[in-house]
Design a protein around this motif. Structure first.
Motif, PDB file in Angstrom:
ATOM      1  N   ASP A  38       0.302  -1.343   0.157  1.00 53.77           N
ATOM      2  CA  ASP A  38       0.071  -0.208   0.311  1.00 53.77           C
ATOM      3  C   ASP A  38       1.322   1.043   0.648  1.00 53.77           C
ATOM      4  O   ASP A  38       1.066   2.226   0.497  1.00 53.77           O
ATOM      5  N   THR A 139      -3.429  -2.188  -8.867  1.00 50.03           N
ATOM      6  CA  THR A 139      -3.798  -2.172  -7.805  1.00 50.03           C
ATOM      7  C   THR A 139      -2.759  -2.025  -6.380  1.00 50.03           C
ATOM      8  O   THR A 139      -3.744  -1.747  -5.357  1.00 50.03           O
ATOM      9  N   GLN A 140      -1.879  -3.042  -6.457  1.00 52.39           N
ATOM     10  CA  GLN A 140      -1.379  -2.938  -5.536  1.00 52.39           C
ATOM     11  C   GLN A 140       0.632  -3.454  -6.114  1.00 52.39           C
ATOM     12  O   GLN A 140       0.308  -4.388  -6.624  1.00 52.39           O
ATOM     13  N   THR A 176      -0.007  -6.538  -8.010  1.00 54.25           N
ATOM     14  CA  THR A 176      -2.021  -7.658  -8.672  1.00 54.25           C
ATOM     15  C   THR A 176      -2.518  -5.919  -9.228  1.00 54.25           C
ATOM     16  O   THR A 176      -2.002  -4.889  -9.283  1.00 54.25           O
ATOM     17  N   ARG A 183      -8.565  -9.764 -13.323  1.00 54.55           N
ATOM     18  CA  ARG A 183      -7.859  -9.895 -12.070  1.00 54.55           C
ATOM     19  C   ARG A 183      -6.668 -10.679 -12.325  1.00 54.55           C
ATOM     20  O   ARG A 183      -6.316 -11.510 -13.197  1.00 54.55           O
ATOM     21  N   GLU A 185      -1.617 -11.152 -11.911  1.00 54.41           N
ATOM     22  CA  GLU A 185      -0.503 -11.297 -11.023  1.00 54.41           C
ATOM     23  C   GLU A 185       1.346 -10.675 -11.506  1.00 54.41           C
ATOM     24  O   GLU A 185       0.224 -12.013 -12.666  1.00 54.41           O
TER      25      GLU A 185
ATOM     26  N   GLU B 262      -5.707  -5.998   1.286  1.00 50.67           N
ATOM     27  CA  GLU B 262      -4.489  -5.900   0.652  1.00 50.67           C
ATOM     28  C   GLU B 262      -4.816  -6.092  -0.836  1.00 50.67           C
ATOM     29  O   GLU B 262      -3.519  -5.911  -2.284  1.00 50.67           O
ATOM     30  N   LYS B 263      -6.074  -6.530  -1.107  1.00 57.30           N
ATOM     31  CA  LYS B 263      -6.119  -6.811  -2.262  1.00 57.30           C
ATOM     32  C   LYS B 263      -5.817  -7.317  -3.116  1.00 57.30           C
ATOM     33  O   LYS B 263      -5.432  -7.427  -4.502  1.00 57.30           O
ATOM     34  N   ARG B 264      -5.342  -8.746  -2.577  1.00 56.49           N
ATOM     35  CA  ARG B 264      -4.710  -9.716  -3.157  1.00 56.49           C
ATOM     36  C   ARG B 264      -5.773 -10.644  -2.788  1.00 56.49           C
ATOM     37  O   ARG B 264      -5.296 -12.125  -3.907  1.00 56.49           O
ATOM     38  N   ILE B 266      -9.509 -12.659  -4.905  1.00 53.36           N
ATOM     39  CA  ILE B 266     -10.236 -12.514  -5.378  1.00 53.36           C
ATOM     40  C   ILE B 266     -11.227 -12.162  -5.251  1.00 53.36           C
ATOM     41  O   ILE B 266     -11.933 -11.925  -5.980  1.00 53.36           O
ATOM     42  N   ALA B 386      -2.721 -17.331  -7.839  1.00 49.69           N
ATOM     43  CA  ALA B 386      -3.365 -16.365  -6.503  1.00 49.69           C
ATOM     44  C   ALA B 386      -3.962 -15.636  -6.786  1.00 49.69           C
ATOM     45  O   ALA B 386      -5.213 -15.742  -6.426  1.00 49.69           O
ATOM     46  N   GLY B 387      -3.316 -14.793  -8.052  1.00 49.86           N
ATOM     47  CA  GLY B 387      -3.700 -13.623  -8.112  1.00 49.86           C
ATOM     48  C   GLY B 387      -4.916 -13.373  -9.135  1.00 49.86           C
ATOM     49  O   GLY B 387      -5.908 -12.812  -8.810  1.00 49.86           O
ATOM     50  N   SER B 388      -5.370 -14.714 -10.156  1.00 47.01           N
ATOM     51  CA  SER B 388      -6.105 -14.488 -10.904  1.00 47.01           C
ATOM     52  C   SER B 388      -7.361 -15.551 -10.863  1.00 47.01           C
ATOM     53  O   SER B 388      -8.504 -15.262 -11.271  1.00 47.01           O
TER      54      SER B 388
END
Lengths: 461, 454
Positions: A38, A139-140, A176, A183, A185, B262-264, B266, B386-388
């Motif tokens: 953050d 976003t991160q 991210t 989404r 990563e 932390e927006k990690r 889904i 993990a992210g998606s």
């Protein structure tokens, strides 16, 4: 860390119940981690690991005991604990330790605790800023810096006495991204056998840019197709395929148990002539390098496969006893809490003569795996899997579109035999390898290779 | 009280922290562990060790710093306090904003709340332990002549102790024991090699039956001989309990309040109260599960453990939270702080328990004309993104047709998206396996999943 006199007494205690070999590994390690999340400071952690492992051999049987008490009494108690596990017929007495001096092949600067933390944090801030500025989809951003200083002493009843100091530094960025409900990563890391001075050589903008751009390319990409097809695996971390598919099966940890598909194949042609594979611990300041291994043996360069012919296994001390092959300076462990095992160092396929563009042109329908994730293998069967981070569909000799979510699976010895072209541009990437003796730094590498057939685990239908 | 000898050190830390305007926590652990593995009846490796570690966590000026040491002398722990304070002050100096949520639990557990189970002996004869490992390997080798080796096997005993002390009033300790055994049997038939694994977990040795565990590993390996590759397509897939546990365990990571904040994850905060899976799925985190590997009387901050329903008939009812992320998200602390002495404060489940359904395995396998049973999954760290939430995982299994087993399967990949997977769980089996990991689930039947093979 421990005096020769105490070491002698410990080894003597270890041999007290008939063991034919005793070894002590002493470690004093300092680690530090700084991170951001953050856009604020995240982790600020330091730690000290300090202890010893005492290993005894009774023929082919191994006993290992650890202690964090480095006093003479604590070490002798641990040695006696180890000796009480088995009874042997050995009558060995420890030889007087002979200190073996060597000039380190690696250059280090200031140790982790000597560097200005502010300088390190500014690198993380710069990475965070560069990543977020690169794309509004981010976003991160989570940059992190990990440093480790490890001092070791290995001595054994045959008179070996080796001391070494190793420094590691890793800069890592994970981002991210979100866009239109999707989404993704992406991550990128460096890894050096070195100290924080190396941070000054990193192009922060380029580092963050490469990481973010990969996520941007993937976020709206289609899923990879499913089925068997030719696959081009690009250079650098693509070398994880050799590491997983073959390297682990060449370790005597598996070979000695007759639990490797490579057992009994020494001297046999197991790959096309274009394939030469090397495991090299002598590369200066390279992530998987050493001066001495964790059994006190000088590191070396080992040719594993030469022009398709299996030339050597990866051999540690016990593996040498069990198989009769000479040790290759490959006994490694995460820390004193693990007994050493035969492990890889910097392992790569040597460069060939083919150009990547020509390989792509030769494929009608296949996959170009540009960036690889990690993988794993079952050494007993040779079945491996590894993830592809970024891939492109090849149609009619051209890259058609990016695809994501692919994994590649197969049997190592089969895949090795299907490497039909080897590129001319070798590059290496750092990684962490987990196995029986813990998680250790290893380098993987290769030039681009064309494998005639691999099962691609994408989406069916 | 465990680590009573550290009481004067804790008092000094409390005084130092008060003078420094900081809050401090000390997490001390001890693990007395040994393991033995054998090859062809001879000891391959015998490991024993006593691990001690103290981790000091300091919060000051809205920042956290941590330092660990394996030296439990007063000097070393006080030095760790000073280094942790320095880390926290350094971090605070790098940012103008203060994280008001950072802090420590003030009303957690006190006293020693769990002891070793009856019958757990600290001083059992080493010969007896080695003999158990021999029986484990021997049971695999004797089951069938095609079992040529048990390259990975082990019998592991551990006694662990934990004490959490903080300057806000928490001071609690617990002690626990575990027995863990595993066998990977290697079966060969001509050029084909297959491995079968079986793992066992208990709190004391008396419950361990090496013949059963070793024999089961061999049976699994033998059952895989003659495997073929399935054709590529979309199939109903039944995940056995072990692979189902690996898959559904991922949900715990997504439901961590830290990952959400932390927006990690889904999933986001506004997923609360909404369906996130098929209605057949109900999941509870149960820190009191008898024989549960993750059972605990308090979490790593010292908050008393409590059961929590995370998913109820597919509807998200809560997140896993520690005190910090409860404050950040404006929710109640659920007592899921998780950390070791060497790490910062995080979040983790205790025992992640999936509620069983109504149908048995035979009925599940007759729900569709053809079902692929997944017995083993591999490659989570590379194949689960993990992210998606996208996954593509190496599998082994069996093809069933009309409720009958047709052939073992190998060399295939199951792929999908995690949210889609949750939504397409058609049924949960009614057999609850004995806990062998902190995720406890019956088998699950997924309506349609991509299978890559021939």
């Amino acid at each position: 860390m421990v005096s020769p006199g105490v070491v002698f007494k410990v080894l003597e205690a270890g041999l007290g119940n008939g063991a034919d070999f005793a070894e002590i590994f002493v470690e004093d390690a300092y680690s530090s981690e700084l991170s951001m999340v953050d856009s604020r400071p995240g982790k600020a952690i330091v730690g000290r690991l300090r202890g010893a492992g005492i290993r005894l051999f009774y023929g082919h049987e191994v006993v290992y005991a650890t202690t964090s008490d480095l006093s003479e009494a604590g070490l002798i108690k641990a040695a006696r604990t180890a000796a009480s596990a088995l009874r042997g017929a050995g009558r060995a007495r420890p030889s007087e330790p002979r200190a073996r001096g060597f000039d380190s092949i690696h250059a280090y600067g200031k140790r982790p605790w000597e560097h200005d933390r502010g300088m390190k944090f500014r690198v993380l801030q710069a990475l965070d800023g560069a990543a977020r500025a690169r794309s509004s989809m981010v976003t991160q951003a989570a940059p992190a810096l990990l440093e480790k200083n490890q001092k070791i002493l290995v001595a054994n009843s045959l008179g070996t006495w080796a001391e070494d100091e190793r420094n590691y530094v890793t800069l890592r960025l994970a981002v991210t991204l979100e866009d239109g409900g999707e989404r993704e990563e992406a991550s990128k890391r460096t890894g050096d056998l070195g100290t924080a001075e190396v941070l000054g050589k990193i192009d922060i903008e380029a580092f963050a840019g490469e990481c973010v751009d990969q996520g941007v390319r993937l976020i709206h990409a289609d899923h990879a197709p499913a089925g068997e097809m030719p696959v081009i695996i690009d250079n650098g971390f693509g070398g994880v395929i050799f590491h997983e598919a073959c390297g682990h099966g060449l370790e005597t940890t598996s070979v000695a148990k007759n639990a490797s598909v490579f057992c009994g194949k020494l001297g046999e042609k197991i790959a096309e002539s274009c394939v030469t594979a090397i495991d090299d611990g002598t590369m200066a300041n390279t992530w998987g390098s050493l001066d001495v291994d964790d059994e006190g043996m000088a590191t070396r360069r080992t040719v594993l496969i030469e022009n398709g012919v299996l030339k050597s296994y990866i051999v540690d001390g016990m593996g040498a006893r069990q198989t009769g092959f000479a040790p290759t300076g490959s006994g490694r462990r995460q820390s004193y809490k693990f007994a050493p095992a035969s492990r890889m160092r910097n392992t790569f396929l040597a460069a060939g003569e083919d150009r990547l563009e020509d390989m792509i042109r030769d494929v009608d329908h296949g996959l170009y795996a540009k960036s690889m994730g990690g993988g794993s293998v079952n050494p007993a069967t040779g079945d491996y899997n590894f993830g592809v981070r970024e891939a492109y569909l090849i149609r009619n000799g051209r890259l058609e579109k990016p695809v994501k979510g692919a994994s590649l699976i197969g049997r190592g010895i089969d895949t090795l035999g299907r490497i039909v072209k080897v590129g001319d541009e070798l590059s290496l990437e750092p990684g962490m390898c987990g196995s029986v003796s813990g998680s250790i730094p290893t380098t993987v590498g290769q030039p681009a290779i064309l494998v005639s057939k691999i099962l691609v685990g994408g989406r069916a239908g | 009280m465990i680590f009573r000898e550290l009481d004067p050190t804790f008092e000094k830390i409390a005084a130092l922290a008060a003078a420094d305007g900081a809050a401090a926590e000390v997490l001390v652990t001890r693990e007395d562990k040994f393991s033995v593995s054998v090859q062809k009846g001879r000891v391959d490796k015998f490991d024993s060790g006593l691990g001690l570690c103290a981790g000091v966590r300091v919060v000051t000026d809205g920042q956290e710093g941590c330092c660990s040491t394996e030296d439990l002398s007063e000097d070393a722990i006080l030095r760790s306090y000073r280094e942790a304070l320095e880390c926290a002050r350094f971090a605070a100096g790098q940012s103008e904003s203060r994280d008001a949520a950072l802090g420590m639990v003030g009303s957690g557990a006190r006293g020693q709340v769990e002891a070793l189970p009856d019958g757990f002996s600290r001083a059992r004869a080493i010969e007896r332990k080695i003999e158990l490992a021999r029986q484990l390997e021997g049971a695999s080798l004797k089951r069938d002549p095609r079992v040529v080796a048990v390259p990975y096997n082990g019998y592991v005993e551990s006694i662990g102790a934990t004490r959490v002390f903080n300057t806000k009033g928490v001071d609690c300790a617990s002690e626990r024991s575990s027995v863990y055994a595993y066998a990977y049997a290697l079966a060969r038939d001509g050029a084909e090699s297959r491995t079968g694994r079986e793992v066992f977990f208990a709190r004391s040795e008396g419950e361990f039956d090496p013949v059963r565990t070793g024999g089961r590993a061999a049976e699994r390996a033998i059952a895989k001989l003659g495997s073929v590759q399935p054709e590529t397509g979309v199939f109903p897939v039944l995940f056995d309990a072990a692979p189902a546990a690996e898959l559904l365990g991922q949900l715990a990571a997504y439901l961590s309040g830290k990952a959400v904040a932390e927006k990690r994850s889904i999933f986001a905060l506004d997923s609360l109260g909404r369906p996130i899976s098929s209605p057949v799925l109900t999941i509870e985190d149960d820190p009191f599960l008898p024989m549960g590997p993750g059972s605990r009387p308090f979490d790593s901050e010292g908050t008393e453990a409590a059961r929590a329903t995370l998913l109820e008939n597919g509807v998200l009812r809560g997140f896993l939270l520690n005190s910090v992320y409860a404050r950040k998200l404006g929710l109640r602390n659920t007592g899921h702080a998780s950390r070791g002495p060497k790490s910062e404060l995080g979040i983790g489940p205790s025992n992640w328990v999936v509620k069983p359904g109504a149908e048995g395995r035979a009925a599940l396998l007759r729900r569709h004309p053809r079902v692929i049973v997944v017995t083993d999954l591999a490659g989570f760290h590379a194949g689960f993104h993990a992210g998606s939430g996208n996954f593509s995982l190496q599998a082994e299994g069996e093809l069933w047709e009309g409720g009958e087993r047709k052939t073992p399967l190998c060399n295939f990949v199951v792929s999908g998206g995690f949210k889609d997977l949750l939504a397409s769980i058609e049924a949960v089996g009614n057999e609850v396996p004995r806990p062998f990991s902190s995720v406890v689930t019956p088998e699950i039947l997924v309506a349609g999943l991509s299978v890559a093979g021939r």
